[in-house]
Design an enzyme around this catalytic site. Structure first.
Site, PDB file in Angstrom:
ATOM      1  N   LYS A  20       9.205   0.632 -16.624  1.00 29.36           N
ATOM      2  CA  LYS A  20       8.499   1.738 -17.283  1.00 29.36           C
ATOM      3  C   LYS A  20       8.992   1.885 -18.719  1.00 29.36           C
ATOM      4  CE  LYS A  20       6.852   6.392 -16.153  1.00 29.36           C
ATOM      5  NZ  LYS A  20       6.931   7.475 -15.149  1.00 29.36           N
ATOM      6  N   ASN A  79       8.834  18.914 -19.786  1.00 31.39           N
ATOM      7  CA  ASN A  79       9.834  19.062 -18.736  1.00 31.39           C
ATOM      8  C   ASN A  79      11.146  18.429 -19.154  1.00 31.39           C
ATOM      9  OD1 ASN A  79      10.809  16.685 -16.807  1.00 31.39           O
ATOM     10  ND2 ASN A  79       8.800  16.110 -17.634  1.00 31.39           N
ATOM     11  N   CYS A 104      13.425   7.370 -19.622  1.00 26.13           N
ATOM     12  CA  CYS A 104      13.330   8.806 -19.401  1.00 26.13           C
ATOM     13  C   CYS A 104      14.029   9.581 -20.511  1.00 26.13           C
ATOM     14  CB  CYS A 104      13.939   9.179 -18.056  1.00 26.13           C
ATOM     15  SG  CYS A 104      13.764  10.926 -17.688  1.00 26.13           S
ATOM     16  N   GLY A 122       0.541  15.024 -19.899  1.00 24.39           N
ATOM     17  CA  GLY A 122      -0.742  15.702 -19.781  1.00 24.39           C
ATOM     18  C   GLY A 122      -1.786  15.123 -20.717  1.00 24.39           C
ATOM     19  N   LYS A 156       9.752  10.082  -6.489  1.00 23.54           N
ATOM     20  CA  LYS A 156      10.511  10.696  -7.572  1.00 23.54           C
ATOM     21  C   LYS A 156      11.713   9.849  -7.979  1.00 23.54           C
ATOM     22  CE  LYS A 156      13.106  14.227  -6.828  1.00 23.54           C
ATOM     23  NZ  LYS A 156      13.539  15.600  -6.492  1.00 23.54           N
ATOM     24  N   GLY A 158      -0.630   8.323 -18.530  1.00 24.68           N
ATOM     25  CA  GLY A 158      -0.464   9.267 -19.628  1.00 24.68           C
ATOM     26  C   GLY A 158      -1.731  10.064 -19.843  1.00 24.68           C
ATOM     27  N   GLY A 183      -0.395  11.447 -12.946  1.00 22.20           N
ATOM     28  CA  GLY A 183       0.822  12.240 -13.053  1.00 22.20           C
ATOM     29  C   GLY A 183       0.586  13.738 -13.052  1.00 22.20           C
ATOM     30  N   THR A 184       0.548  14.316 -14.245  1.00 25.98           N
ATOM     31  CA  THR A 184       0.436  15.765 -14.395  1.00 25.98           C
ATOM     32  C   THR A 184      -0.763  16.344 -13.640  1.00 25.98           C
ATOM     33  OG1 THR A 184       1.549  15.666 -16.544  1.00 25.98           O
ATOM     34  CG2 THR A 184       0.224  17.615 -16.106  1.00 25.98           C
ATOM     35  N   THR A 194       6.979   9.850 -20.888  1.00 29.55           N
ATOM     36  CA  THR A 194       6.666  11.023 -21.701  1.00 29.55           C
ATOM     37  C   THR A 194       7.099  10.873 -23.159  1.00 29.55           C
ATOM     38  OG1 THR A 194       8.734  11.981 -20.922  1.00 29.55           O
ATOM     39  CG2 THR A 194       6.718  12.649 -19.788  1.00 29.55           C
TER      40      THR A 194
END
Length: 303
Positions: A165, A69, A130, A217, A45, A243, A265-266, A193
């Site tokens: 990233k 999120n 982010c 997602g 994380k 992704g 991820g999701t 995201t």
């Protein structure tokens, strides 16, 4: 069985499957569900120099084919990671990668210097994109100048594999990728995201405390594939794709588009064993199509 090994710069992965930061905790939370030693790598994380409380609740919301999120990088800081978490996870037979964020260039560099001293940390994934924080993060990742500045500073402080990233919330993600490559990045991972929001029509209020948040997602997969395809043609360093990867077929599609490795991820929230299933599924695909190595399918899309 095909050879699943791949490389991200000088870092060798036993297979191309990594975990996406923010969806896998510190890895140990998933030990009851999968054998962590099977992973190509696990990205823990988001970590910052100083502790962060994160954003107020509510900070997660479901959307059609995805989720939003605005957690805001809640963590106890890099020194807490070093003293309390690192000793418990450093001996997992995989590649420990720390996702690193910050509010200033100096914060990034100081935290990177601390992580550089840990033999068990094999790489940093630098989060310059982010969209869940008010300061730092997205501000650095949305211009070539900002991205270059923070990557250059971290490169001076950190001697091992540096992954950067990238955000899709930019005009040209390829330009950002070329800028971080020129500043010393060993690899890029994409996408972070997408910016989104959700509304409760009956209450006439946003579903997230910060109004907007990061969308992830299956719904973001077409955008992520396009970004990987474009960036692969723009840079010479390895590309890590993520992704909306929910299964092995999704993973193979990213590799065909040019990804040298992928992140789950999701999907980890839906099925904690997704990573291992994807590893097995990639191997089955390679065997079925008579490929000897996973590297053979990277960028093999016929257009």
């Amino acid at each position: 069985m095909a050879d699943l090994r791949t490389n991200i710069g000088a870092l060798e992965l036993k297979n191309p499957v990594l975990t996406a930061s923010g969806t896998f905790g510190y890895g140990e939370e998933f030990a009851d569900f999968i054998d962590l030693n099977k992973l190509g790598g696990y990205i823990i994380k988001g970590t910052t120099l100083n502790p962060r409380e994160g954003n107020p609740y509510p900070r997660m919301a479901e959307t059609p084919s995805g989720m939003l999120n605005c957690v805001g990088l809640q963590n106890k800081g890099v020194q807490y990671l070093v003293d309390n978490i690192y000793p418990r996870i450093k001996d997992i037979d995989s590649n420990l990668i720390v996702n690193l964020s910050g509010s200033t260039v100096e914060d990034y560099a100081k935290a990177a210097e601390i992580l550089d001293s840990l033999d068990g940390v094999k790489a940093i994934e630098l989060n310059i994109s982010c969209p869940n924080v008010k300061h730092g993060g997205m501000a650095f990742g949305t211009t070539t100048e900002g991205a270059s500045q923070v990557v250059s500073a971290v490169r001076k402080a950190y001697n091992k594999t540096l992954i950067v990233k990238l955000s899709p919330n930019v005009t040209s993600i390829s330009d950002i990728a070329k800028a971080v490559e020129a500043s010393g990045a060993d690899s890029v991972s994409l996408i972070n995201t997408l910016m989104g929001m959700a509304i409760d029509a009956e209450k006439r209020k946003p579903l997230l405390s910060m109004v907007t948040g990061g969308l992830s997602g299956p719904c973001v997969k077409p955008v992520a594939l396009r970004c990987v395809w474009q960036v692969k043609k723009a840079v010479k360093i390895p590309v890590i794709g993520l992704g909306g990867i929910m299964n092995a077929t999704d993973a193979v599609e990213f590799m065909l588009a040019g990804a040298d490795a992928i992140e789950i991820g999701t999907a980890n929230f839906i099925d904690p064993s997704t990573t291992v299933k994807v590893i097995e599924g990639i191997n089955e695909y390679l065997d079925r199509h008579n490929f000897k190595s996973v590297k053979e399918i990277v960028g093999a899309l016929e257009v």
